[in-house]
Design a protein around this motif. Sequence first.
Motif, PDB file in Angstrom:
ATOM      1  N   VAL B  77       0.857  -1.186   0.000  1.00  0.00           N
ATOM      2  CA  VAL B  77       0.000   0.000   0.000  1.00  0.00           C
ATOM      3  C   VAL B  77       0.890   1.231   0.000  1.00  0.00           C
ATOM      4  CG1 VAL B  77      -1.545   1.356   1.447  1.00  0.00           C
ATOM      5  CG2 VAL B  77      -1.936  -1.089   1.158  1.00  0.00           C
ATOM      6  N   VAL B  78       0.663   2.111  -0.946  1.00  0.00           N
ATOM      7  CA  VAL B  78       1.418   3.350  -1.004  1.00  0.00           C
ATOM      8  C   VAL B  78       0.451   4.502  -0.812  1.00  0.00           C
ATOM      9  CG1 VAL B  78       2.826   4.838  -2.439  1.00  0.00           C
ATOM     10  CG2 VAL B  78       3.133   2.370  -2.547  1.00  0.00           C
ATOM     11  N   ASN B  79       0.636   5.242   0.264  1.00  0.00           N
ATOM     12  CA  ASN B  79      -0.259   6.365   0.526  1.00  0.00           C
ATOM     13  C   ASN B  79       0.210   7.598  -0.234  1.00  0.00           C
ATOM     14  OD1 ASN B  79       0.000   4.701   3.253  1.00  0.00           O
ATOM     15  ND2 ASN B  79      -2.060   5.508   3.079  1.00  0.00           N
ATOM     16  N   LYS B  80      -0.692   8.164  -1.000  1.00  0.00           N
ATOM     17  CA  LYS B  80      -0.387   9.421  -1.693  1.00  0.00           C
ATOM     18  C   LYS B  80      -1.514  10.392  -1.370  1.00  0.00           C
ATOM     19  CE  LYS B  80       3.082   8.306  -4.695  1.00  0.00           C
ATOM     20  NZ  LYS B  80       4.312   9.033  -4.950  1.00  0.00           N
ATOM     21  N   PRO B  81      -1.507  10.920  -0.140  1.00  0.00           N
ATOM     22  CA  PRO B  81      -2.649  11.744   0.260  1.00  0.00           C
ATOM     23  C   PRO B  81      -2.565  13.144  -0.328  1.00  0.00           C
ATOM     24  CG  PRO B  81      -1.034  11.653   2.014  1.00  0.00           C
ATOM     25  CD  PRO B  81      -0.489  10.807   0.899  1.00  0.00           C
ATOM     26  N   GLY B  82      -3.657  13.832  -0.273  1.00  0.00           N
ATOM     27  CA  GLY B  82      -3.661  15.230  -0.664  1.00  0.00           C
ATOM     28  C   GLY B  82      -4.873  15.600  -1.482  1.00  0.00           C
ATOM     29  N   ALA B  83      -5.309  16.822  -1.260  1.00  0.00           N
ATOM     30  CA  ALA B  83      -6.400  17.404  -2.045  1.00  0.00           C
ATOM     31  C   ALA B  83      -7.622  16.525  -2.082  1.00  0.00           C
ATOM     32  CB  ALA B  83      -5.924  17.726  -3.457  1.00  0.00           C
ATOM     33  N   GLY B  84      -7.978  15.959  -0.929  1.00  0.00           N
ATOM     34  CA  GLY B  84      -9.205  15.162  -0.844  1.00  0.00           C
ATOM     35  C   GLY B  84      -9.197  13.941  -1.732  1.00  0.00           C
ATOM     36  N   GLY B  85      -8.001  13.436  -2.049  1.00  0.00           N
ATOM     37  CA  GLY B  85      -7.918  12.227  -2.856  1.00  0.00           C
ATOM     38  C   GLY B  85      -7.418  12.477  -4.264  1.00  0.00           C
ATOM     39  N   THR B  86      -7.450  13.745  -4.687  1.00  0.00           N
ATOM     40  CA  THR B  86      -7.078  14.049  -6.072  1.00  0.00           C
ATOM     41  C   THR B  86      -5.637  13.674  -6.389  1.00  0.00           C
ATOM     42  OG1 THR B  86      -8.595  15.904  -5.953  1.00  0.00           O
ATOM     43  CG2 THR B  86      -7.090  15.854  -7.814  1.00  0.00           C
TER      44      THR B  86
END
Lengths: 153, 337, 510
Positions: B77-86
């Motif tokens: 699993v690679v988390n790439k958070p930001g901008a509400g999922g964008t």
Amino acid sequence: MKKGDLIISAILFLVSLVYVIEARKLPMSDGLSPGAGFIPFGVGLSVLFLSAFLFLKSLKMKTTVGQTVFLKKEQGLRDLGYIMISLFIYLVGIHFFGFRVSTFLFLAFLFKSVGRYGYAFSCGISLLTTLTLYGIFEYWLEMPFPAGRVVLF
Amino acid sequence: MAKISDTWVLLVVFFLLAIIGLCLFPYSGSVPSIYAQAYPTKGIQLIVPFPPGGSTDLTGRVVASYLSKKWGQPISVVNKPGAGGTTGVVFALQAKNDGYTMLMHVTSAGTLNPAIEKKLPYKWDDPTLIAQTNISPLVFIIKGDSPWKDLREVVEDVKKDPTRFKYGTSGPGGPSTFAIAQLLESAGVDPTKVARIVLQGGAPTVTAVAGGHVDFAAQNLSEVISLIEAKKIRGLAVTTSKRVKQLPDIPTGKEAGFGALNLVGWNGVAGPPHLPDYVIKKWDEGIREAMKDPHFLEEMERIGADAAYLGPSEFKAFLQEQYQSALKIAENLGLRK
Amino acid sequence: MEVISKLMLGFSVALTPINLLYCFVGVTIGTLIGVLPGIGPTAGIAILIPVSLSLPPTTAIIMLAGIYYGSMYGGSTTAILINTPGEAASIPTALDGYKLARQGRAGAALAMAAMASFIAGTISIIGLMLLAPPLASVALAFGPPEYFSLMFLGLTIVVSLAGKSLIKGLVSALLGIMISTIGVDPISGTERFSYGNANLLAGIDFISVVVGLFAITEILINAEESMIEVFKTKLKGLWPTLQDWKDSKGALIRSSILGFLIGLLPGASASVAAFICYDVEKKWSKHPEKFGQGVIEGVAAPEGANNSAVAGGLVPLLTLGIPPSAPLAVLLGALMIHGLRPGPLLFEQNPNFVWGLIGSMYIGNIMLLVLNLPLVGFWARLIKVPYPILAPVVLALCVIGSYGVRNNMLDVWIALFFGVLGFFMRKLDFPAAPVILSIILAPMIENALRQSLGISRGSILIFFTRPISAGLLILAAVSLTLSVYGRIKESSKTQQLIGSTSDYIEGSKK
């Protein structure tokens, strides 16, 4: 330091000016509560005034005793340059060549130029360090470093 | 001292080494697999567009853990958070479509953001939609000691004077926004008259209801469960068509008198556009098999997800329906920018 | 007392070999993560969740929790040694700790940091044990107006951190606010200052800024001075003196309690607790002007605070399932995956787990003390590694650390940008700490302001009519007054000593 202060306050003034102009384009009110532009506008305006104040204040300042030279020693300047530029190239390198190769090059370069060690020593320690970092972060912790040859943003 | 030329020599030598290194050391994700039958032949990255610990992240981890055991290849699993999922979605969409970078898709990024944001860098049907993994029922909640007894009473009170009330939502396009709007519209109340308080995420929203700072909200099952059990909040209805196993006493929207409620949270697997057929088939089959595995189902239940499978065409159709509903609400609420 | 018997039960769980082992693993990894600039406990816990899945639930959580409070021990090490806080929560530690290190007193600073962490950690666990349920309802009483007032109180500390020129301090703080507005506006969803770049939309992560402004800048500054002589001062002994203990004892008690209370408030992370306690200590002290030059209480207070905030944060997490900060949100996720649902039922249905966790925290703190104290000697000598070797490696670690926050190269570029910017800021006397404080607090303040005004339908009175909020605002006013008063006293003292305005004199280089 008068010259430095003048320059920085001028830059700040310009930056905050742009910021304020952009902030005005955002809505000031959401209906009942402040909108997206409210805080940026206020903050930008404050910086605008403060930087202007700073600018004027540094104009008035006398260049007096005890003023240290901004960048001392040619040696230090060169080292500084090496680090800043190699850091920049390092990051670009990660985009194109990936993490492992770039880190190796970066470390070796700095060991040689700033540390003034020999080629063998620089490469050796760099290799060791790069392998250790790879082992810990990419292999054990499975951090997904950029694969290189793909410009990611 | 000839220091500068030393350095240049070094740089040249190293660049040569670099090129050699490039050829000798393969990086993950750089060489696509040629043999479809053998997919996957190496580790896969499952992009989660949200920070770790959230419901999408947890679902992604459960799915990844099951599939990696099944296929014998690591799925990280690679988390790439930001901008509400964008940010994460864009990253996944731009990745190579060789099946080694996949996306754990979710309501907000999948149907709600496209409904709200005209200038979103992607459209709802841009990703290759493979399979739905679970539904996340939305639960209408009020403060634990609130005098309202059921959903009808709430709506009646709001109808009398909408401006007196405020509801919380977990983000500008949070599920609350849409669910509450759907609820009120179906009862003839103009949702824009009720104050919409946007909070940062599900946990603060639910907390705000529990503390009485807002009057009601509608959030995901996993977010509300602890506080319902702690009796700090009460659930009045769920938006799924059947009652929810973890909260058997809470009626469905239909039972509570509001049949129009159909917005649910969902998770599913997706990938970059133009994904090869064998990748789609493999993942579709994987998820379908997962639904039969008791361990997988148990883990999903633990994280508050209602495991539910939809194949590629049904998943797409479902998403289209959800998107259209959300779009209508967004336009009515004046949310669409 | 019933609590004692429950605690005994907890120890019986915590002292099993497997739990002891994984407690050790957790705190060690936590320490390492804390030392590494950039990646913090949030990422650390997330990375290790898959590993924890193969362990029984209690053991898994013991390990993951150990990572969290362990990181609070580790962050102080690099903060003191190379002015490179591993976490935002260690920034206040760096302010005085690094100065102490330059004076040859790294050992004392490191040891005091470890002791403070241990003492505060232990005291706060007692608080967790005894006070969890009643305090949990305090967490619920905090709504947007209360958050606003609390964060506002936090922001008033900026005045304290401003250094010589108040204007420059204010500009730094305002710059921090400007930076925090880049990205998607969390309330209306509007794009701000990101011009369509999908990565900028995500905003600027404050960890990258910390790495840049503290770690990278420090190396650049040292490079310019001289790469050879960074730590020439002879090591003056490894332990805090008796005088140090006398100076710090008040700080330890105050920060333990205050840190615990701040930690349990949702939204207030360990770093906020560290900043506030540092400032409280400065205001309480009889010699506030010495703060920032190397005062041992300046290390004891924030270090104690960030550890007690961890236990404080567990209060709402375990009793209500509300995580007050990012690492705890991940821990909550871990709890859910392991089938442990937080809430009052957790205490009833899984007493083994809850009390086992509490017991293991005591043990973990002891382990950390045992781990870190002997390491003090090791660390203090590590910095004797030639700086030209140490610095590039640290830079590489900075790259890794800032990348690891969101797996995004943009964060590394941001760190580089702030590294260079920080160099110029340092040269021109613009303080760095206010920038970070603002980046952390500004989004919360802005959101809370808009949410509160939404609730009150536009009336500002809401901040003053609600008791908690009003109380916090009064505290903020007090804090501001004290800070301003302190500055006036300070500058008049300097004037008497030097006889001309301090503005015209180019002061200390750092």
